[in-house]
Design a protein around this motif. Sequence first.
Motif, PDB file in Angstrom:
ATOM      1  N   UNK A  44      16.044  -3.611   1.040  1.00 31.08           N
ATOM      2  CA  UNK A  44      15.430  -2.542   1.827  1.00 31.08           C
ATOM      3  C   UNK A  44      14.263  -1.954   1.043  1.00 31.08           C
ATOM      4  N   UNK A  45      13.240  -1.490   1.742  1.00 32.28           N
ATOM      5  CA  UNK A  45      12.100  -0.831   1.113  1.00 32.28           C
ATOM      6  C   UNK A  45      11.928   0.541   1.750  1.00 32.28           C
ATOM      7  N   UNK A  46      11.472   1.526   0.999  1.00 32.69           N
ATOM      8  CA  UNK A  46      11.364   2.886   1.544  1.00 32.69           C
ATOM      9  C   UNK A  46      10.245   2.986   2.566  1.00 32.69           C
ATOM     10  N   UNK A  47      10.299   4.002   3.432  1.00 31.69           N
ATOM     11  CA  UNK A  47       9.182   4.256   4.354  1.00 31.69           C
ATOM     12  C   UNK A  47       7.892   4.473   3.566  1.00 31.69           C
ATOM     13  N   UNK A  48       6.774   4.270   4.236  1.00 26.82           N
ATOM     14  CA  UNK A  48       5.485   4.341   3.547  1.00 26.82           C
ATOM     15  C   UNK A  48       5.241   5.647   2.838  1.00 26.82           C
ATOM     16  N   UNK A  49       5.588   6.774   3.476  1.00 24.93           N
ATOM     17  CA  UNK A  49       5.285   8.066   2.868  1.00 24.93           C
ATOM     18  C   UNK A  49       6.168   8.336   1.651  1.00 24.93           C
ATOM     19  N   UNK A  50       7.443   7.928   1.717  1.00 29.81           N
ATOM     20  CA  UNK A  50       8.312   8.143   0.562  1.00 29.81           C
ATOM     21  C   UNK A  50       7.953   7.182  -0.559  1.00 29.81           C
ATOM     22  N   UNK A  51       7.499   5.979  -0.198  1.00 33.94           N
ATOM     23  CA  UNK A  51       7.038   5.032  -1.222  1.00 33.94           C
ATOM     24  C   UNK A  51       5.835   5.605  -1.968  1.00 33.94           C
TER      25      UNK A  51
END
Length: 466
Positions: A195-202
């Motif tokens: 899984x990868x974090x949402x763009x803003x949290x990344x």
Amino acid sequence: MSFLEAISSLPVGPLLLLFVALATAFAFEFINGFHDTANAVTTVIYSRSLPPLAAVIYSGFLNFLGVLLGGTAVAFSIVNLLPVDLLVDARSGAALVMVLSLLLAGVMWNLGTWYIGLPVSSSHTLIGSILGVGMANSLWVGQGLAGVNWQECLKVGLALLISPLLGFLLAGLLLLLLKATVRSPRLYQPPPDHDRPPGWIRTLLIGTCGGVSFAHGSNDGQKGMGLLLLVLIGFLPLHYALTVTEPQRAPQVREAAQYLRDKLSDQGHELPGPVRQAIDLLERELAEKTSFDELPLDREVRWEVRQSILTISRHLKTLVADPNVSPELRQELEQLRKQKLLPAVEYVPVWVVMGTALALGIGTCIGYRRIVITVAEKIGKQHLAYAQGAAAESVAAATILLAAVTGLPVSTTHVLSSGVAGTMVANRSGVQHQTLIKILTAWAFTLPATMGLAGILFVIGRLITG
């Protein structure tokens, strides 16, 4: 005067020891890079915000920038723990043993704890080593415990004690604030595989990683500078007694001393005898001098000029703290102390700044895995969630940067580790008590262990050198 010109006066034996000491000091900062900065890259690696290689290169670059732009206040907090007069008043053999003992003790402890994957503080390690050799030397010569600046130790000790508590509390509170305002369960649960974090949290995680890395460079990089300054003062006290980066400050120092005497006399403030003598010495020795380089390489001149500047500076600091002195005069005296006097004795050569930045930045890119696993997997009973990593790193970056600005050395390792623990408690993720006990034990024993190790190395060195 350049470094090459300064070392040209050393015999072969001390010259070789100087290079060994400098190499060991840079090694300490290199180890600090992969030991402490592993904390900064933990969240971006475990959240898959950045690949490991990209994360450590990014962190290493920001560590490099942090050293270059972070100032020097922390460096002199480190230097002032050990009264540098000890290095100069001691016979050359004793001074060299002091410097080498504290360097070796710091490197040995940092490498040993890194090998077992235990996040300990390079700040505690360095400070403990300095205190150990200072106490051992003063006991050796029968002066009790006078070999340590205890007032400075109290200030540094409070910073090291309070900062992890702040990290724990503020990171936990920030996570609770996030949970109350950003209602996305995905942010507060351990991320599933791939899984990868949402763009803003990344973006936020990459930003907080950079903030911790920059803050680490600005604070811990200055500790490396302080360590190197102790080496230079220990081996070449006359060459580095006064600034080599701005030797043209000599006329400013003389004029500041003269102005101070006239100004305080007009205000009705009587100068103590030692301060009057210090001003007289500066007027006499710096008369018609346009540069400190024009002073002879003589202890009775260069070191006394340094001591006179420090004597006047200490008196100004006392007056600034005196409530009976008018606010306008206090402000003027503080500017005089910080802008005219202290830069003549509190400075860092450019090559020391660049060397420290490179050692810390390159060290960041190597050997980070052991500490990363401990912070991400072994503090909590669950792996780090996205929001936990962001909260812990945001608080750590702010705390460390504030400490760097105020000249207080704090531990990146303990601020961030305690921040992670705080988010685990706030998120009700549970904590692994065995790991926390190990970290707390290391926190408690690093100072006495490094003090003892440095003291033992000093005694062995003195027995060998006679």
